[in-house]
Design a protein around this motif. Structure first.
Motif, PDB file in Angstrom:
ATOM      1  N   GLY A  39      -2.938   4.492  -2.632  1.00 19.63           N
ATOM      2  CA  GLY A  39      -2.932   3.434  -4.005  1.00 19.63           C
ATOM      3  C   GLY A  39      -2.291   2.327  -3.551  1.00 19.63           C
ATOM      4  O   GLY A  39      -1.483   2.242  -2.474  1.00 19.63           O
ATOM      5  N   THR A  40      -2.299   1.183  -4.387  1.00 18.91           N
ATOM      6  CA  THR A  40      -1.654  -0.078  -4.085  1.00 18.91           C
ATOM      7  C   THR A  40      -0.718  -0.523  -5.197  1.00 18.91           C
ATOM      8  O   THR A  40      -1.094  -0.388  -6.399  1.00 18.91           O
ATOM      9  CB  THR A  40      -2.459  -1.358  -3.629  1.00 18.91           C
ATOM     10  N   GLU A 100       0.722  -1.247   0.050  1.00 18.18           N
ATOM     11  CA  GLU A 100      -0.290   0.023  -0.004  1.00 18.18           C
ATOM     12  C   GLU A 100       0.740   1.151   0.211  1.00 18.18           C
ATOM     13  O   GLU A 100       1.933   1.229   0.704  1.00 18.18           O
ATOM     14  CB  GLU A 100      -0.828  -0.312   1.164  1.00 18.18           C
TER      15      GLU A 100
END
Ligand code: ADP
Length: 259
Positions: A17-18, A8
């Motif tokens: 976001g990832t 992450e």
């Protein structure tokens, strides 16, 4: 096999976001599997014909055999040498395909021409079987393909149809035009394939493990070569079979009339 790694991304305390990393870890295990299969196939498939060639030549050198026996033994030596040649050429073929060194020269042509030529060629190798063409010969079946690959594809299927119908019989070669595809099929009425084997049939070195297949001999490479050729031509190959009642191999190739 795919290994997935996820992290992450956090910016100023907020998740923004990832990152997903997909790592394909198949090649190593696949190579290992291939190596052990290669060793067991080679040790079995090469040893059998080699020991028979060695044994028969030794007999012929040591003893004065009559012309009839000599001829019979020579025939065996000849057949076994052919098997070895086929085996080596299959191995080399697979290797060339796998390494991406195989080149395909695609042109648009009528598949019926290759079909007729292969029927004639294979019919000449057997008296026990009748190879029958089931196609509208006034029609053209246009494919955009490498001609030699098509020869090899149909050649392997016909070879199997003959091999796995040891009692002889009919072999029906069909050509059909569908809207988007050209369908090429080979039907035989030989030993057939157990349902449990069909999912593995196109894998390298796979051979149905029963007394019929063991007696008949082979490398388990022919159908994997077919699959690779079909894949290169954006087609599909599948099999339908009833054990003891033959097999039907169906190839779909894009119809080049529609391009
Ligand atoms: P090979 O014939 O050299 O063993 P293939 O890759 O061509 O290798 O075929 C794999 C296996 O599928 C064969 O060993 C055989 O058991 C089975 N097979 C292929 N074609 C047929 C057929 N027409 N009828 C019955 N069995 C078949």
């Amino acid at each position: 096999f795919i290994q997935v790694y996820a992290e992450e991304i956090v910016h100023e305390g907020q998740p923004i976001g990832t990152i997903l990393v997909f790592r394909d870890v198949t090649p190593e295990t696949e190579v290992d599997r291939m190596k052990s299969e290669l060793v067991s196939t080679v040790s079995h498939e090469l040893r059998t014909p080699l020991s028979s060639i060695y044994g028969f030549t030794e007999l012929m050198l040591k003893r004065d055999l009559g012309p009839d026996r000599s001829k019979r033994y020579l025939q065996t030596i000849h057949d076994e040498s052919k098997r070895l040649t086929d085996l080596v050429s299959d191995f080399l073929n697979v290797q060339r395909m796998e390494s991406g060194k195989q080149s395909y020269e695609k042109e648009v042509f009528n598949l019926l021409d290759v079909v007729k030529e292969q029927i004639q060629f294979h019919q000449a190798t057997t008296e026990q079987h009748t190879l029958q063409l089931d196609a509208d010969q006034g029609q053209t079946f246009l494919v955009e393909a490498d001609r030699n690959s098509m020869r090899q594809l149909l050649g392997n299927l016909l070879n199997n149809a003959v091999k796995y119908s040891p009692d002889g019989g009919e072999i029906i070669i069909g050509l059909l035009e569908h809207d988007a595809n050209i369908e090429l099929s080979v039907r035989d009425f030989g030993v057939g394939i157990p349902v449990s084997s069909t999912p593995h049939l196109f894998s390298k070195f796979y051979r149905v493990d029963n007394s019929d297949s063991r007696k008949i001999g082979g490398t388990g490479l022919g159908l994997s070569i077919c699959k690779e050729i079909v894949r290169e031509h954006d087609g599909t190959i599948e099999v339908e079979s009833v054990l003891g009642d033959g097999a039907l191999f169906k190839v779909m190739l894009p119809n080049a009339t529609k391009k």
